[in-house]
Design a protein around this motif. Structure first.
Motif, PDB file in Angstrom:
ATOM      1  N   ILE A 155       0.917  -1.117  -0.013  1.00 37.76           N
ATOM      2  CA  ILE A 155       0.034   0.151  -0.015  1.00 37.76           C
ATOM      3  C   ILE A 155       0.849   1.197   0.172  1.00 37.76           C
ATOM      4  O   ILE A 155       1.799   1.511   0.541  1.00 37.76           O
ATOM      5  N   ASP A 156       0.575   2.081  -0.692  1.00 35.34           N
ATOM      6  CA  ASP A 156       1.442   3.282  -1.004  1.00 35.34           C
ATOM      7  C   ASP A 156       1.501   4.099   0.196  1.00 35.34           C
ATOM      8  O   ASP A 156       2.714   4.952   0.641  1.00 35.34           O
ATOM      9  N   LEU A 157       0.262   4.410   0.634  1.00 39.91           N
ATOM     10  CA  LEU A 157       0.091   5.407   1.949  1.00 39.91           C
ATOM     11  C   LEU A 157      -0.840   4.693   2.733  1.00 39.91           C
ATOM     12  O   LEU A 157      -1.982   4.547   2.464  1.00 39.91           O
ATOM     13  N   MET A 158      -0.269   4.650   4.046  1.00 37.86           N
ATOM     14  CA  MET A 158      -1.362   4.107   5.117  1.00 37.86           C
ATOM     15  C   MET A 158      -1.248   5.346   5.970  1.00 37.86           C
ATOM     16  O   MET A 158      -0.389   6.031   6.657  1.00 37.86           O
ATOM     17  N   GLN A 159      -2.474   5.687   6.505  1.00 36.52           N
ATOM     18  CA  GLN A 159      -2.746   6.868   7.313  1.00 36.52           C
ATOM     19  C   GLN A 159      -3.642   6.564   8.498  1.00 36.52           C
ATOM     20  O   GLN A 159      -4.076   5.766   8.499  1.00 36.52           O
ATOM     21  N   ILE A 160      -3.208   7.323   9.660  1.00 37.66           N
ATOM     22  CA  ILE A 160      -4.004   7.189  10.846  1.00 37.66           C
ATOM     23  C   ILE A 160      -5.220   7.879  10.703  1.00 37.66           C
ATOM     24  O   ILE A 160      -5.037   9.192  10.781  1.00 37.66           O
ATOM     25  N   HIS A 161      -6.347   7.489  10.978  1.00 37.00           N
ATOM     26  CA  HIS A 161      -7.455   8.242  10.733  1.00 37.00           C
ATOM     27  C   HIS A 161      -7.829   8.974  11.607  1.00 37.00           C
ATOM     28  O   HIS A 161      -8.279   8.436  12.727  1.00 37.00           O
ATOM     29  N   ASN A 162      -8.054  10.214  11.340  1.00 38.79           N
ATOM     30  CA  ASN A 162      -8.506  11.321  12.500  1.00 38.79           C
ATOM     31  C   ASN A 162      -7.838  11.087  13.811  1.00 38.79           C
ATOM     32  O   ASN A 162      -8.169  11.322  14.793  1.00 38.79           O
ATOM     33  N   LEU A 163      -6.527  10.701  13.574  1.00 38.18           N
ATOM     34  CA  LEU A 163      -5.477  10.599  14.643  1.00 38.18           C
ATOM     35  C   LEU A 163      -5.982   9.629  15.992  1.00 38.18           C
ATOM     36  O   LEU A 163      -5.411   9.448  16.953  1.00 38.18           O
ATOM     37  N   LEU A 164      -6.695   8.789  15.652  1.00 41.52           N
ATOM     38  CA  LEU A 164      -7.371   7.769  16.560  1.00 41.52           C
ATOM     39  C   LEU A 164      -6.312   6.760  17.034  1.00 41.52           C
ATOM     40  O   LEU A 164      -5.899   6.174  16.365  1.00 41.52           O
ATOM     41  N   ASP A 165      -5.989   6.884  18.198  1.00 33.33           N
ATOM     42  CA  ASP A 165      -4.734   6.095  18.824  1.00 33.33           C
ATOM     43  C   ASP A 165      -3.555   5.853  18.027  1.00 33.33           C
ATOM     44  O   ASP A 165      -3.047   5.141  17.934  1.00 33.33           O
ATOM     45  N   TRP A 166      -3.227   7.391  17.554  1.00 31.65           N
ATOM     46  CA  TRP A 166      -1.827   7.266  16.853  1.00 31.65           C
ATOM     47  C   TRP A 166      -0.658   7.006  17.094  1.00 31.65           C
ATOM     48  O   TRP A 166       0.322   6.372  16.632  1.00 31.65           O
ATOM     49  N   ARG A 174       5.829   2.512  10.977  1.00 34.54           N
ATOM     50  CA  ARG A 174       6.970   2.826  10.598  1.00 34.54           C
ATOM     51  C   ARG A 174       7.914   1.361  10.460  1.00 34.54           C
ATOM     52  O   ARG A 174       8.777   1.331   9.344  1.00 34.54           O
ATOM     53  N   GLN A 175       7.371   0.412  11.021  1.00 33.76           N
ATOM     54  CA  GLN A 175       8.071  -0.923  10.967  1.00 33.76           C
ATOM     55  C   GLN A 175       7.728  -1.228   9.602  1.00 33.76           C
ATOM     56  O   GLN A 175       8.389  -1.798   8.707  1.00 33.76           O
ATOM     57  N   TRP A 176       6.368  -1.312   9.142  1.00 36.31           N
ATOM     58  CA  TRP A 176       5.825  -1.743   7.773  1.00 36.31           C
ATOM     59  C   TRP A 176       6.433  -0.895   6.645  1.00 36.31           C
ATOM     60  O   TRP A 176       6.961  -1.568   5.553  1.00 36.31           O
ATOM     61  N   LYS A 177       6.764   0.241   6.944  1.00 32.21           N
ATOM     62  CA  LYS A 177       7.460   1.198   5.987  1.00 32.21           C
ATOM     63  C   LYS A 177       8.893   0.664   5.597  1.00 32.21           C
ATOM     64  O   LYS A 177       9.346   0.313   4.361  1.00 32.21           O
ATOM     65  N   GLU A 178       9.734   0.219   6.923  1.00 32.71           N
ATOM     66  CA  GLU A 178      11.058  -0.197   6.766  1.00 32.71           C
ATOM     67  C   GLU A 178      10.939  -1.693   5.947  1.00 32.71           C
ATOM     68  O   GLU A 178      11.911  -1.985   5.141  1.00 32.71           O
ATOM     69  N   GLN A 179       9.818  -2.344   6.232  1.00 31.52           N
ATOM     70  CA  GLN A 179       9.915  -3.670   5.424  1.00 31.52           C
ATOM     71  C   GLN A 179       9.221  -3.599   3.956  1.00 31.52           C
ATOM     72  O   GLN A 179       9.414  -4.534   3.318  1.00 31.52           O
ATOM     73  N   GLY A 180       8.743  -2.326   3.718  1.00 39.06           N
ATOM     74  CA  GLY A 180       8.729  -2.257   2.340  1.00 39.06           C
ATOM     75  C   GLY A 180       6.880  -2.711   1.978  1.00 39.06           C
ATOM     76  O   GLY A 180       6.336  -2.502   0.893  1.00 39.06           O
ATOM     77  N   ARG A 181       6.339  -2.914   3.125  1.00 42.98           N
ATOM     78  CA  ARG A 181       4.740  -3.168   2.938  1.00 42.98           C
ATOM     79  C   ARG A 181       3.907  -1.861   2.550  1.00 42.98           C
ATOM     80  O   ARG A 181       2.979  -2.015   2.077  1.00 42.98           O
ATOM     81  N   ILE A 182       4.353  -0.627   3.204  1.00 38.33           N
ATOM     82  CA  ILE A 182       3.759   0.678   2.785  1.00 38.33           C
ATOM     83  C   ILE A 182       4.945   1.649   2.503  1.00 38.33           C
ATOM     84  O   ILE A 182       6.042   1.295   2.837  1.00 38.33           O
ATOM     85  N   ARG A 183       4.601   2.351   1.710  1.00 37.27           N
ATOM     86  CA  ARG A 183       5.731   3.287   1.166  1.00 37.27           C
ATOM     87  C   ARG A 183       5.793   4.582   2.114  1.00 37.27           C
ATOM     88  O   ARG A 183       6.709   5.107   2.192  1.00 37.27           O
ATOM     89  N   TYR A 184       4.709   5.212   2.257  1.00 36.90           N
ATOM     90  CA  TYR A 184       4.428   6.261   3.252  1.00 36.90           C
ATOM     91  C   TYR A 184       3.474   6.179   4.360  1.00 36.90           C
ATOM     92  O   TYR A 184       2.346   5.442   4.246  1.00 36.90           O
ATOM     93  N   VAL A 185       3.676   7.124   5.420  1.00 39.01           N
ATOM     94  CA  VAL A 185       3.106   7.283   6.596  1.00 39.01           C
ATOM     95  C   VAL A 185       2.384   8.592   6.915  1.00 39.01           C
ATOM     96  O   VAL A 185       3.187   9.644   6.340  1.00 39.01           O
TER      97      VAL A 185
END
Length: 320
Positions: A155-166, A174-185
Motif C-alpha cells: 500500500i502506497d500510503l497508510m494513514q491514521i484516520h482522525n488521529l485515533l490512537d495514533w 513505521r515498521q511496515w514502511k521499513e519492511q516495504g509493505r507501505i511506502r508512506y506514513v
C-alpha cells in the motif's frame, strides 16, 4: 478500434458477477501488487496532469486523485458499480493515480480492489487507505484486512484516520514502511476543531503526509497547518475539497471569472480545485465521485496554468 485502456462491458459484468460470488462464498481474490507509478497513455494522453513532489521522497504525485467515501461503497452488479470502471479510466487517462479509501467507507476498499485487479493495462494506482481503531492488535488486523480487500501486497500510503490512537499505530506503520509493505506514513483529520492536536503531532513526529479538510469556503488550514507542512516537509492531501457540499451550489448561478479560460477552467468545480492545488503546500486534492463525467471534469482541473495569488483572492471575494 477499441481503446485498450478502457473496460469492456463483458469484463465489467464478469467482475460484478465474480465479486458477488466471492461475497457469497466468503473468500478473497488473489493479491495483486501495484506497479510503479506512471501515466497510462490514451486518447487523451496529451492532456498531461500537473504533478507536485512528495517532500520526503522527491517522487512526483499527480495533483488530482479520487476519494471513495460514497462513490465506491456500492454493491456489485448495481448500476452505480457498473460506472466505476469508467471512473477509474477517466482518472488514469488524465494522468491521475491517487485513490484514497478507508475501512470506514463501507465496501469502498473491496470495490477498489476488485476493479483494479482486472484493469488493463495494469493500473498505475497510488493506493492510500487508513487505520481507524483502538489497540495494536486491532490496528494490525484492520490493516491486514485492507491489504486483502485492496488485493495488494503493498500500500502506497497508510494513514491514521482522525488521529485515533495514533501513538499506538505509528510504530507499526513505521515498521511496515521499513519492511516495504507501505511506502508512506500519514495522519488525517477533517475538522478545524482538531487542528491543535494535528499541529502538535506534526511538530513531534516525522510524517510523510497530512490529509486535511481544505476548500475555497473552508480555509482555516491556511493559517498554521499548511505553513507547518511546508516547513516540516510533509505532503498535503485535501479532503472535502468542495467544502460541506454547499460551495458549488452557491456558485452555480454566478458567471465564471473572465480569466477562467486563461487557466483552462470551464466550471466552478475546476476553479475550486485549482484554488487548492495552486497553494504551494498542497500536493493533491481528492474529490470523491462515482460519476465518470465528474471524474473527467475534476481531473481537468490539474491541466493548464495554476492560479495566481490575485486570482485566488478574487475567488475568495466571490465566495464571501
Amino acid at each position: 478500434m477499441t481503446d485498450p485502456t478502457l473496460f469492456t462491458r463483458r469484463r465489467l459484468l464478469a467482475v460484478a458477477a465474480g465479486a458477488s460470488a466471492a461475497l457469497a462464498l466468503g473468500f478473497a481474490l488473489a493479491g495483486v501488487s501495484p506497479p510503479p507509478i506512471s501515466a497510462i497513455p490514451g486518447k487523451r494522453g496529451d492532456r498531461k496532469m500537473l504533478t507536485r513532489t512528495i517532500p520526503s521522497s522527491g517522487e512526483a504525485l499527480p495533483m488530482i486523485g479520487i476519494g471513495t467515501y460514497r462513490g465506491f461503497n456500492v454493491a456489485p452488479g448495481s448500476d452505480e458499480y457498473k460506472l466505476l470502471p469508467q471512473v477509474l479510466d477517466e482518472l488514469f487517462l488524465a494522468g491521475g493515480t491517487l485513490i484514497d479509501s478507508s475501512p470506514m467507507y463501507g465496501r469502498a476498499e473491496q470495490s477498489t480492489g476488485e476493479l483494479l485487479s482486472i484493469h488493463q493495462p495494469r493500473s498505475p494506482a497510488f493506493l492510500a487507505t487508513k487505520v481507524w481503531t483502538h489497540g495494536k492488535k486491532a490496528g494490525i488486523a484492520q490493516m491486514e484486512d485492507s491489504f486483502r480487500l485492496l488485493q495488494t501486497d503493498r500500500i502506497d500510503l497508510m494513514q491514521i484516520h482522525n488521529l485515533l490512537d495514533w501513538k499506538t499505530h505509528l510504530p507499526t506503520l513505521r515498521q511496515w514502511k521499513e519492511q516495504g509493505r507501505i511506502r508512506y506514513v500519514g495522519v488525517t483529520h477533517y475538522t478545524s476543531s482538531a487542528y491543535d492536536e494535528v499541529e502538535a503531532v506534526l511538530k513531534a513526529e516525522a510524517l510523510d503526509f497530512l490529509q486535511i479538510n481544505y476548500a475555497l469556503d473552508d480555509r482555516a488550514v491556511e493559517s498554521r497547518l499548511l505553513p507547518l507542512c511546508r516547513e516540516r516537509g510533509v505532503a498535503v492531501i485535501c479532503n472535502r475539497p468542495f467544502g460541506g457540499g454547499g460551495l458549488l451550489g452557491r456558485l452555480r448561478d454566478k458567471p465564471l471569472p473572465g480569466w477562467a479560460g486563461e487557466v483552462q477552467a470551464s466550471s466552478w468545480a475546476q476553479l475550486a480545485l485549482k484554488f487548492l492545488i495552486s497553494h504551494p503546500a498542497v500536493t493533491c486534492a481528492i474529490p470523491g465521485t462515482g460519476n465518470p463525467k465528474y471524474m473527467k471534469e475534476n481531473a481537468a482541473a490539474a491541466v493548464g496554468p495554476l492560479l495566481t495569488d490575485a486570482q485566488r483572492q478574487q475567488l475568495i471575494a466571490l465566495v464571501g
